[in-house]
Design a protein around this motif. Structure first.
Motif, PDB file in Angstrom:
ATOM      1  N   ILE A  54       0.837  -1.198   0.000  1.00  0.00           N
ATOM      2  CA  ILE A  54       0.000   0.000   0.000  1.00  0.00           C
ATOM      3  C   ILE A  54       0.874   1.251   0.000  1.00  0.00           C
ATOM      4  O   ILE A  54       1.880   1.321   0.697  1.00  0.00           O
ATOM      5  CB  ILE A  54      -0.928   0.002   1.234  1.00  0.00           C
ATOM      6  N   VAL A  82      -5.780   3.157   0.921  1.00  0.00           N
ATOM      7  CA  VAL A  82      -6.660   2.504  -0.045  1.00  0.00           C
ATOM      8  C   VAL A  82      -7.895   3.369  -0.260  1.00  0.00           C
ATOM      9  O   VAL A  82      -8.581   3.732   0.694  1.00  0.00           O
ATOM     10  CB  VAL A  82      -7.079   1.111   0.455  1.00  0.00           C
ATOM     11  N   TYR A 117     -11.177  -0.505  -2.947  1.00  0.00           N
ATOM     12  CA  TYR A 117     -10.790  -1.894  -3.194  1.00  0.00           C
ATOM     13  C   TYR A 117     -12.052  -2.738  -3.283  1.00  0.00           C
ATOM     14  O   TYR A 117     -12.856  -2.777  -2.348  1.00  0.00           O
ATOM     15  CB  TYR A 117      -9.885  -2.416  -2.082  1.00  0.00           C
ATOM     16  N   ARG A 127      -7.914   4.710   4.837  1.00  0.00           N
ATOM     17  CA  ARG A 127      -6.930   5.797   4.735  1.00  0.00           C
ATOM     18  C   ARG A 127      -7.170   6.780   5.868  1.00  0.00           C
ATOM     19  O   ARG A 127      -8.013   6.549   6.740  1.00  0.00           O
ATOM     20  CB  ARG A 127      -7.088   6.506   3.385  1.00  0.00           C
ATOM     21  N   ASN A 155       5.470   2.351  -0.780  1.00  0.00           N
ATOM     22  CA  ASN A 155       4.698   1.232  -1.284  1.00  0.00           C
ATOM     23  C   ASN A 155       4.956  -0.020  -0.465  1.00  0.00           C
ATOM     24  O   ASN A 155       4.910  -1.128  -0.982  1.00  0.00           O
ATOM     25  CB  ASN A 155       5.050   0.963  -2.761  1.00  0.00           C
TER      26      ASN A 155
END
Length: 222
Positions: A92, A97, A100, A160, A179
């Motif tokens: 992530i 996110v 999703y 988030r 990431n």
């Protein structure tokens, strides 16, 4: 032939005797309910006043399996009324996110986010927030925005923080893009047996008060 007649008469008398007490039993001498059938029944029409509701005495739910109406037994059913699911999302970025797709059918299940955690991909919890993505430690953070929502017939996840980016505490000068974060989501999936109606979202303005004197309308469907 006479034996069959005797059996029929005995069963009929048993039903009549039990009926006098307000309860009818078939293949049982001590009926527990108004109609107590100890065996397999067949009907081409069945009407239930409150299908899916707990019974008054046993607290059981009715469920269907193999074209038969029976008490729900988690040891026999292929799927449960209540399912616990852990969803781990890795790789992530700092933005978290946004959308999703879990691919879980929104018409068959209700998904609720029970709990969640943010950590590094290596399992450590050395994760902090950079409010406003300004690169400074201003001791501020945005509000968590971790929800399950329906979109195009399936359940989606958003995980988030508003106005904040995830950063690694181990980095002296963290960059703005990462990431290597992991988000663990613990979901409760409730199988829909019967849907009475859609429940609308509720917004209520407390006007700066603590809410104790606020009068609101009952939510629809309750």
């Amino acid at each position: 032939m006479q034996r069959k007649i005797y059996i029929t008469i005995i069963l009929f008398l048993g039903i009549v005797m039990n009926a006098q007490s307000g309860k009818v039993g078939i293949k049982t001498a001590n009926p527990k309910e108004t109609l107590d059938v100890n065996g397999v029944t067949y009907t081409n029409s069945l009407y239930l006043r409150n299908p899916g509701e707990p019974t008054m005495t046993g607290g059981s739910f009715l469920a269907t399996s193999e074209n038969a109406l029976q008490l729900y037994d988690p040891n026999l059913e292929s799927s449960g009324l209540f399912n616990y699911l852990k969803l781990s999302l890795t790789g992530i970025s700092g933005a978290g996110v946004t959308d999703y797709d879990t691919k879980i059918d929104a018409d068959k299940f209700l998904i609720v986010v029970h709990n969640y955690s943010f950590k590094m991909n290596d399992g450590t919890t050395n994760v902090a927030l950079d409010y406003g993505d300004n690169g400074t430690n201003d001791n501020r953070q945005g509000s968590p925005d971790v929800v399950a929502f329906k979109s195009k017939g399936t359940w989606h996840i958003r995980a988030r923080f508003t106005d904040s980016k995830l950063i690694a505490l181990t980095s002296a000068n963290p960059g703005r893009t990462y990431n290597n974060f992991t988000i663990d989501l613990y979901l409760m999936a409730y199988k829909r047996l019967i849907t009475k109606q859609n429940i609308n979202d509720i917004t209520s303005d407390l006007g700066g008060t603590n809410g104790s004197s606020k009068t609101v309308n009952r939510p629809s469907g309750f």
